[in-house]
Design a protein around this motif. Structure first.
Motif, PDB file in Angstrom:
ATOM      1  N   GLU A   4       1.282  -0.485   0.922  1.00 30.47           N
ATOM      2  CA  GLU A   4       1.045  -0.505   2.366  1.00 30.47           C
ATOM      3  C   GLU A   4       2.370  -0.755   3.067  1.00 30.47           C
ATOM      4  OE1 GLU A   4      -1.637  -2.720   5.836  1.00 30.47           O
ATOM      5  OE2 GLU A   4      -2.215  -2.826   3.724  1.00 30.47           O
ATOM      6  N   ILE A   6       3.991  -2.096   6.573  1.00 28.90           N
ATOM      7  CA  ILE A   6       3.758  -2.805   7.828  1.00 28.90           C
ATOM      8  C   ILE A   6       5.023  -2.678   8.663  1.00 28.90           C
ATOM      9  CG2 ILE A   6       3.249  -5.007   8.946  1.00 28.90           C
ATOM     10  CD1 ILE A   6       1.730  -5.864   6.475  1.00 28.90           C
ATOM     11  N   THR A  40       0.479   0.348   8.650  1.00 34.33           N
ATOM     12  CA  THR A  40       0.105  -0.500   9.773  1.00 34.33           C
ATOM     13  C   THR A  40       1.288  -0.643  10.712  1.00 34.33           C
ATOM     14  OG1 THR A  40      -1.472  -1.769   8.442  1.00 34.33           O
ATOM     15  CG2 THR A  40      -0.661  -2.817  10.446  1.00 34.33           C
ATOM     16  N   VAL A  42       2.339  -3.103  13.909  1.00 27.43           N
ATOM     17  CA  VAL A  42       1.920  -4.317  14.601  1.00 27.43           C
ATOM     18  C   VAL A  42       3.042  -4.782  15.524  1.00 27.43           C
ATOM     19  CG1 VAL A  42       2.700  -5.768  12.680  1.00 27.43           C
ATOM     20  CG2 VAL A  42       1.001  -6.662  14.288  1.00 27.43           C
ATOM     21  N   ARG A  48      -1.244 -11.613  15.248  1.00 27.76           N
ATOM     22  CA  ARG A  48      -1.572 -10.271  14.758  1.00 27.76           C
ATOM     23  C   ARG A  48      -0.754  -9.925  13.514  1.00 27.76           C
ATOM     24  NH1 ARG A  48      -2.213  -9.380  20.411  1.00 27.76           N
ATOM     25  NH2 ARG A  48      -0.085  -8.606  20.717  1.00 27.76           N
ATOM     26  N   ASP A  51      -2.469 -11.723  10.655  1.00 30.39           N
ATOM     27  CA  ASP A  51      -3.683 -10.991  10.275  1.00 30.39           C
ATOM     28  C   ASP A  51      -3.343  -9.761   9.434  1.00 30.39           C
ATOM     29  OD1 ASP A  51      -5.182 -12.830  11.681  1.00 30.39           O
ATOM     30  OD2 ASP A  51      -5.363 -11.570  13.469  1.00 30.39           O
ATOM     31  N   SER A  52      -2.242  -9.109   9.767  1.00 29.16           N
ATOM     32  CA  SER A  52      -1.819  -7.924   9.012  1.00 29.16           C
ATOM     33  C   SER A  52      -1.447  -8.293   7.582  1.00 29.16           C
ATOM     34  CB  SER A  52      -0.633  -7.247   9.710  1.00 29.16           C
ATOM     35  OG  SER A  52      -1.006  -6.773  10.992  1.00 29.16           O
ATOM     36  N   ALA A  56      -3.286  -7.022   4.180  1.00 25.19           N
ATOM     37  CA  ALA A  56      -2.487  -6.267   3.214  1.00 25.19           C
ATOM     38  C   ALA A  56      -2.623  -6.816   1.802  1.00 25.19           C
ATOM     39  CB  ALA A  56      -1.019  -6.263   3.645  1.00 25.19           C
ATOM     40  N   CYS A  65       7.568  -4.204   4.435  1.00 31.21           N
ATOM     41  CA  CYS A  65       7.672  -4.519   5.852  1.00 31.21           C
ATOM     42  C   CYS A  65       9.006  -4.012   6.397  1.00 31.21           C
ATOM     43  CB  CYS A  65       7.587  -6.023   6.090  1.00 31.21           C
ATOM     44  SG  CYS A  65       6.094  -6.795   5.440  1.00 31.21           S
TER      45      CYS A  65
END
Length: 416
Positions: A4, A6, A40, A42, A48, A51-52, A56, A65
């Motif tokens: 993922e 971010i 994602t 953000v 927030r 939360d991400s 994840a 990230c």
């Protein structure tokens, strides 16, 4: 491995910058055999962002990230992630030394907030920043691998390639990497290309066939799982050869490069030169060509003859051809021919390319928007003119006309 991305930054959500980092990282992860499942974006908001991270770790083996490693108070990535996993932030002394020396060498006072760029999460491995100041981080928490990279692409890309990739490879077990090859096509639309390969696409297993369209060019990505490049080439060979058999007249490269790069390579190999005359494209064709490093070896220059007066004055197109009742007009096969031929006469180049047409938004000379003539002249050869009826807005028509001109030149060069 499931991955993922971010991407952190309110400017991304506001559309102030484009998230090109995600495209780069997705492509690089695919080459590693890491499947990108989620992306994602953000904003710079502590809750927030937290939360991400929680989401994840529940669904990804690798979390990459980008952004939020800078010196300001809204650069929150390391702070929020450190709090989430219950670790402290510590100073990475080599990075701190680099930052201090940079400010001293420039005679600039370093404010305390700049120390934030040298902070790293306790127990993480530092990722060296060769083109910036913020140190990257890599660590494993609860079975999830975290990689923290800066937001600016000029910092992120070398950090990921040189430092994050080896770090991640060392933690991969029994992963068979993906090997991909790009095939580039011009002079054909995506739907037509897909139609001619539909049976192959519908029957695909390994390798996979994925078409992608850009303005006036289409890319096919062939992908297989292979431990080495040579194994990958063997896996792709039969499929690639079948595609070449069906679409060889449009296939200009087996690497991800624009057609202008290949045209200039061929001109260089043949020690030949090119000049262009542009009306409706307004210099775009010259810009595409000169965007390629080393283009001056083969490209002598271009003339933007937008007005009839300059077509006549600079390249000698008779006014009776350009204007007047019953004349062919500026947008015509006759004008395209004369422009291309006069380029060779005036400049002595081996090839002359001309483009004249109606880019819009309104018709001109009673001729429809999108009508374009491309003149192709060559020393000691008959001049050819290609007529196109292009669709799209003004910008799109200009771009397609320029790319089609390059496609016509490529066809001539590859066959000569």
């Amino acid at each position: 491995m499931k991955a993922e991305i971010i991407a952190v930054g309110t400017e991304l959500l506001l559309g102030q910058i484009v998230n090109t980092n995600a495209q780069f990282l997705s492509r690089e992860c695919a080459a590693l055999g890491v499947d990108m499942y989620f992306q994602t974006v953000v904003g710079d908001n502590e809750q927030r962002l937290l939360d991400s991270f929680k989401l994840a770790v529940s669904r990804a083996d690798v979390v990459i990230c980008t952004g939020g490693l800078g010196p300001t108070q809204d650069d929150l990535t390391k702070d929020v992630l450190a709090a989430f996993i219950g670790r402290e932030l510590i100073v990475h002394e080599p990075s701190m030394k680099t930052i201090t020396e940079m400010f001293e060498s420039r005679g600039i006072h370093m404010v305390e907030s700049n120390r934030r760029q040298a902070m790293m999460i306790e127990g993480s491995d530092p990722l060296h920043n060769e083109t910036g100041l913020a140190v990257g981080n890599a660590f494993t928490y609860g079975g999830t691998h975290f990689i923290l990279l800066p937001g600016p692409p000029k910092e992120m890309k070398p950090m990921f390639t040189k430092y994050a990739v080896p770090w991640l490879r060392a933690r991969m077990t029994n992963e068979i990497p993906l090997y991909s090859k790009m095939l580039k096509f011009a002079g054909i639309g995506e739907s037509n290309l897909e139609h001619q390969l539909l049976d192959l696409i519908q029957a695909q297993t390994d390798p996979t066939i994925a078409p992608y369209a850009k303005e006036s060019e289409v890319t096919i990505r062939l992908t297989t799982r292979a431990q080495t490049a040579s194994e990958g080439e063997r896996n792709l060979h039969a499929t690639e050869q079948e595609i070449r058999t069906r679409l060889g007249e449009h296939l200009y490269a087996d690497q991800d490069v624009p057609i202008e790069t290949i045209v200039l390579q061929l001109l260089g190999e043949k020690n030949q030169t090119l000049t262009v005359a542009e009306s409706c494209t307004g210099g775009l064709l010259s810009d595409l060509i000169t965007s390629v490093p080393g283009s001056s070896q083969s490209f002598l220059g271009g003339i933007i003859c937008y007005s009839n007066a300059l077509k006549h004055k600079l390249l000698g197109v008779p006014m009776e051809v350009l204007e007047g009742e019953g004349s062919p007009g500026a947008v015509s096969s006759e004008t395209a021919t004369l422009l291309a031929e006069q380029l060779i006469t005036v400049t002595g180049s081996d090839f002359g390319l001309s483009v004249t047409g109606v880019a819009g938004p309104s018709p001109s000379e009673g001729k429809p928007v999108g009508l374009v003539y491309i003149g192709f002249a060559q020393k000691n050869a008959a001049t050819r003119v290609i007529t196109l009826q292009l669709s799209g807005n003004r910008e799109s028509i200009k771009h397609r006309a320029a790319k089609n001109a390059l496609y016509q030149l490529w066809k001539q060069l590859k066959d000569s």
